[in-house]
Design a protein around this motif. Structure first.
Motif, PDB file in Angstrom:
ATOM      1  N   VAL A   1      -3.514  -0.737  -8.576  1.00 25.29           N
ATOM      2  CA  VAL A   1      -4.886  -0.239  -8.485  1.00 25.29           C
ATOM      3  C   VAL A   1      -4.822   1.088  -7.750  1.00 25.29           C
ATOM      4  CG1 VAL A   1      -7.189  -0.601  -7.533  1.00 25.29           C
ATOM      5  CG2 VAL A   1      -5.923  -2.535  -8.471  1.00 25.29           C
ATOM      6  N   VAL A   2      -5.327   2.140  -8.389  1.00 21.08           N
ATOM      7  CA  VAL A   2      -5.389   3.463  -7.765  1.00 21.08           C
ATOM      8  C   VAL A   2      -6.824   3.678  -7.304  1.00 21.08           C
ATOM      9  CG1 VAL A   2      -5.069   5.937  -8.076  1.00 21.08           C
ATOM     10  CG2 VAL A   2      -3.564   4.331  -9.261  1.00 21.08           C
ATOM     11  N   MET A   3      -6.959   3.967  -6.015  1.00 20.38           N
ATOM     12  CA  MET A   3      -8.271   4.177  -5.413  1.00 20.38           C
ATOM     13  C   MET A   3      -8.389   5.623  -4.943  1.00 20.38           C
ATOM     14  SD  MET A   3      -8.297   0.674  -3.200  1.00 20.38           S
ATOM     15  CE  MET A   3      -9.922   0.907  -2.559  1.00 20.38           C
TER      16      MET A   3
ATOM     17  N   ARG B   1       0.829  -1.208   0.000  1.00 20.78           N
ATOM     18  CA  ARG B   1       0.000   0.000   0.000  1.00 20.78           C
ATOM     19  C   ARG B   1       0.862   1.255   0.000  1.00 20.78           C
ATOM     20  NH1 ARG B   1      -5.222  -1.659   1.718  1.00 20.78           N
ATOM     21  NH2 ARG B   1      -5.130  -3.747   2.566  1.00 20.78           N
ATOM     22  N   PHE B   2       0.442   2.215  -0.820  1.00 21.64           N
ATOM     23  CA  PHE B   2       1.055   3.534  -0.852  1.00 21.64           C
ATOM     24  C   PHE B   2      -0.098   4.515  -0.667  1.00 21.64           C
ATOM     25  CE2 PHE B   2       3.758   0.732  -3.235  1.00 21.64           C
ATOM     26  CZ  PHE B   2       5.015   1.044  -2.751  1.00 21.64           C
ATOM     27  N   SER B   3      -0.077   5.251   0.436  1.00 21.67           N
ATOM     28  CA  SER B   3      -1.242   6.014   0.828  1.00 21.67           C
ATOM     29  C   SER B   3      -1.012   7.519   0.822  1.00 21.67           C
ATOM     30  CB  SER B   3      -1.659   5.563   2.230  1.00 21.67           C
ATOM     31  OG  SER B   3      -2.964   5.968   2.489  1.00 21.67           O
ATOM     32  N   HIS B   4      -2.074   8.239   0.601  1.00 24.73           N
ATOM     33  CA  HIS B   4      -2.140   9.703   0.629  1.00 24.73           C
ATOM     34  C   HIS B   4      -3.552  10.021   1.122  1.00 24.73           C
ATOM     35  CE1 HIS B   4      -3.034  13.657  -1.168  1.00 24.73           C
ATOM     36  NE2 HIS B   4      -1.751  13.898  -0.947  1.00 24.73           N
TER      37      HIS B   4
ATOM     38  N   ARG C   1      -2.936  19.942 -11.271  1.00 22.72           N
ATOM     39  CA  ARG C   1      -1.520  20.046 -10.914  1.00 22.72           C
ATOM     40  C   ARG C   1      -1.222  19.309  -9.604  1.00 22.72           C
ATOM     41  NH1 ARG C   1      -0.209  24.498  -8.376  1.00 22.72           N
ATOM     42  NH2 ARG C   1       1.743  24.198  -7.330  1.00 22.72           N
ATOM     43  N   GLU C   2      -2.073  19.502  -8.600  1.00 17.95           N
ATOM     44  CA  GLU C   2      -1.882  18.819  -7.318  1.00 17.95           C
ATOM     45  C   GLU C   2      -2.017  17.317  -7.483  1.00 17.95           C
ATOM     46  OE1 GLU C   2      -3.635  22.149  -4.204  1.00 17.95           O
ATOM     47  OE2 GLU C   2      -5.035  20.868  -5.317  1.00 17.95           O
ATOM     48  N   LEU C   3      -2.970  16.899  -8.288  1.00 14.34           N
ATOM     49  CA  LEU C   3      -3.170  15.474  -8.536  1.00 14.34           C
ATOM     50  C   LEU C   3      -1.946  14.869  -9.222  1.00 14.34           C
ATOM     51  CD1 LEU C   3      -5.192  13.178  -8.243  1.00 14.34           C
ATOM     52  CD2 LEU C   3      -6.213  13.888 -10.403  1.00 14.34           C
ATOM     53  N   ARG C   4      -1.396  15.561 -10.218  1.00 16.93           N
ATOM     54  CA  ARG C   4      -0.190  15.073 -10.901  1.00 16.93           C
ATOM     55  C   ARG C   4       0.990  14.981  -9.935  1.00 16.93           C
ATOM     56  NH1 ARG C   4      -2.103  18.354 -15.176  1.00 16.93           N
ATOM     57  NH2 ARG C   4      -0.740  20.040 -14.502  1.00 16.93           N
ATOM     58  N   GLU C   5       1.126  15.958  -9.045  1.00 17.13           N
ATOM     59  CA  GLU C   5       2.224  15.935  -8.068  1.00 17.13           C
ATOM     60  C   GLU C   5       2.097  14.759  -7.110  1.00 17.13           C
ATOM     61  OE1 GLU C   5       2.058  19.793  -6.277  1.00 17.13           O
ATOM     62  OE2 GLU C   5       2.979  20.781  -8.012  1.00 17.13           O
ATOM     63  N   VAL C   6       0.880  14.502  -6.640  1.00 19.11           N
ATOM     64  CA  VAL C   6       0.640  13.356  -5.753  1.00 19.11           C
ATOM     65  C   VAL C   6       0.967  12.058  -6.482  1.00 19.11           C
ATOM     66  CG1 VAL C   6      -1.161  12.030  -4.572  1.00 19.11           C
ATOM     67  CG2 VAL C   6      -1.077  14.512  -4.317  1.00 19.11           C
ATOM     68  N   LEU C   7       0.499  11.937  -7.716  1.00 18.22           N
ATOM     69  CA  LEU C   7       0.763  10.726  -8.494  1.00 18.22           C
ATOM     70  C   LEU C   7       2.253  10.548  -8.750  1.00 18.22           C
ATOM     71  CD1 LEU C   7      -2.208  11.008 -10.968  1.00 18.22           C
ATOM     72  CD2 LEU C   7      -1.863   9.177  -9.291  1.00 18.22           C
TER      73      LEU C   7
END
Length: 119
Positions: free
Chosen positions: A86-88, A27-30, A99-105
């Motif tokens: 799997v990205v949830m 698991r990799f969580s945010h 932009r924030e979503l791309r940085e998190v990814l």
């Protein structure tokens, strides 16, 4: 897979594909996203998306998030070879800008590439 495409065979499509990842994932969580990862013994990475209506009400927002995830995966797939991912989405993911979503990814992909390469 050097063409940079996101072909059908690189997608988790069946429930058995998803069950395989959910069985024993890393698991990799945010706060807004979670990635579940498991080795697939294939010469390419595969991506599955779980973006529930319960957390992201509007289809426009769900589709925007899915597009951003797919594009981010497509550009980094060569570094993720051999993994089913799997990205949830969690509550509040719709509030992230592109932009924030791309940085998190990006941070997730980098962490996944380094930590999973060791195993």
């Amino acid at each position: 897979m050097s063409t940079g495409r996101f072909a059908r065979h690189q997608r988790l499509l069946t429930s058995s594909d998803f069950r395989h990842v959910f069985a024993q994932p890393r698991r990799f969580s945010h706060p807004h996203l979670m990635m579940l990862v498991r080795s697939n013994q294939k010469p390419y990475a595969r991506l599955g998306l779980a973006i529930p209506k319960r957390h992201i009400r509007h289809a426009v927002e769900r589709n925007r998030i899915k597009r951003q995830i797919r594009e981010s995966f497509r550009t980094r797939q060569t570094k993720l070879v051999g993994w089913d991912i799997v990205v949830m989405a969690r509550s509040g993911a719709a509030r992230l800008s592109n932009r924030e979503l791309r940085e998190v990814l990006e941070s997730h992909w980098q962490r996944l590439a380094t930590e999973c390469a060791d195993s």
